[in-house]
Design a protein around this motif. Sequence first.
Motif, PDB file in Angstrom:
ATOM      1  N   UNK A   1       0.426   6.999  -6.672  1.00 22.53           N
ATOM      2  CA  UNK A   1      -0.704   7.915  -6.825  1.00 22.53           C
ATOM      3  C   UNK A   1      -0.279   9.371  -6.701  1.00 22.53           C
ATOM      4  N   UNK A   2       0.793   9.622  -5.969  1.00 25.01           N
ATOM      5  CA  UNK A   2       1.307  10.991  -5.855  1.00 25.01           C
ATOM      6  C   UNK A   2       2.124  11.407  -7.074  1.00 25.01           C
ATOM      7  N   UNK A   3       2.332  10.472  -7.989  1.00 26.73           N
ATOM      8  CA  UNK A   3       3.101  10.792  -9.182  1.00 26.73           C
ATOM      9  C   UNK A   3       4.587  10.595  -9.034  1.00 26.73           C
ATOM     10  N   UNK A   4       5.009   9.914  -7.969  1.00 29.76           N
ATOM     11  CA  UNK A   4       6.429   9.671  -7.725  1.00 29.76           C
ATOM     12  C   UNK A   4       6.755   8.263  -8.208  1.00 29.76           C
ATOM     13  N   UNK A   5       7.653   8.149  -9.159  1.00 26.17           N
ATOM     14  CA  UNK A   5       8.040   6.847  -9.699  1.00 26.17           C
ATOM     15  C   UNK A   5       9.425   6.478  -9.194  1.00 26.17           C
ATOM     16  N   UNK A   6       9.694   5.191  -8.991  1.00 26.07           N
ATOM     17  CA  UNK A   6      11.027   4.778  -8.523  1.00 26.07           C
ATOM     18  C   UNK A   6      12.081   5.105  -9.565  1.00 26.07           C
TER      19      UNK A   6
ATOM     20  N   UNK B   1       0.819  -1.205   0.000  1.00 26.23           N
ATOM     21  CA  UNK B   1       0.000   0.000   0.000  1.00 26.23           C
ATOM     22  C   UNK B   1       0.856   1.260   0.000  1.00 26.23           C
ATOM     23  N   UNK B   2       2.043   1.208   0.597  1.00 22.71           N
ATOM     24  CA  UNK B   2       2.909   2.383   0.588  1.00 22.71           C
ATOM     25  C   UNK B   2       3.400   2.694  -0.815  1.00 22.71           C
ATOM     26  N   UNK B   3       3.719   1.647  -1.575  1.00 16.37           N
ATOM     27  CA  UNK B   3       4.152   1.866  -2.955  1.00 16.37           C
ATOM     28  C   UNK B   3       3.007   2.421  -3.795  1.00 16.37           C
TER      29      UNK B   3
END
Length: 253
Positions: free
Chosen positions: A223-228, A216-218
Amino acid sequence: MRIGLDLASRFGWKEDTARLLIRDINTYANGSSPFEGGTANGLDWWNKLPVKASDYPLKLMGMRILSIVPHAGEVERLFSNLGHIQGVRRCGLSVSHMQTLGSLRNYYQGVVDNKKKDSGQPTRRKHAHMHTRKGGGVDSQKVADLTRNWTFQSPLTPGNESVDEDTEMMGLEDTTVEELEAEFDRLQASDKRSEQHVVPPPQTSSTVQLHEVYNLEEIATIRKGITPQSVREEPTIHDRAEQPGSWDPANIL
């Protein structure tokens, strides 16, 4: 390992980094972490390897080597220059003589190029190896003649073969409508027999929680638009030295 240490010395790496390189080569040869998996594009694999080149210098070595664009231009130019030195009347020169004469010629050619550059003259000879006609394009008359008088005969074209051989070379276009309908009927009957032997899935009453399947954290991060982001580094970040290393590769081995 000897080749890797020789390159590390020429790149000006420190002895500690060279020892880490030996460790990485052993790990890579065993297929252990972090050098696991692979891809067809070697440079892309090293770029996306999620480790820092400062901690794993083999990544830096792989990126530098695979960033080199191989070409034979310099070798062809060297052979061309040596061809002017060793001719029919001078075919008894040894390899040592050829190396010396080739080095001297390259040195004096560099001196001449520098003088031309200082005086504003071009240093490259303008020549071309392509010989073209005055009238461009394809010889249309020749093409028309070939098209009219020459026909390609495929080796698989049926000729005077027997009837059985002709039957073997028949394609899908020779299938009749009756044969197609018979095949569809056979396929439909096979599907009905398969449906009769289908085993129903087991019925379970338990439910699976969402956090047991997904992180769920990933999901919240995505959803915030932050990609690894993968660790991407330039091949020359950690080796700015201009002099060879002062350590001896033999001592490390």
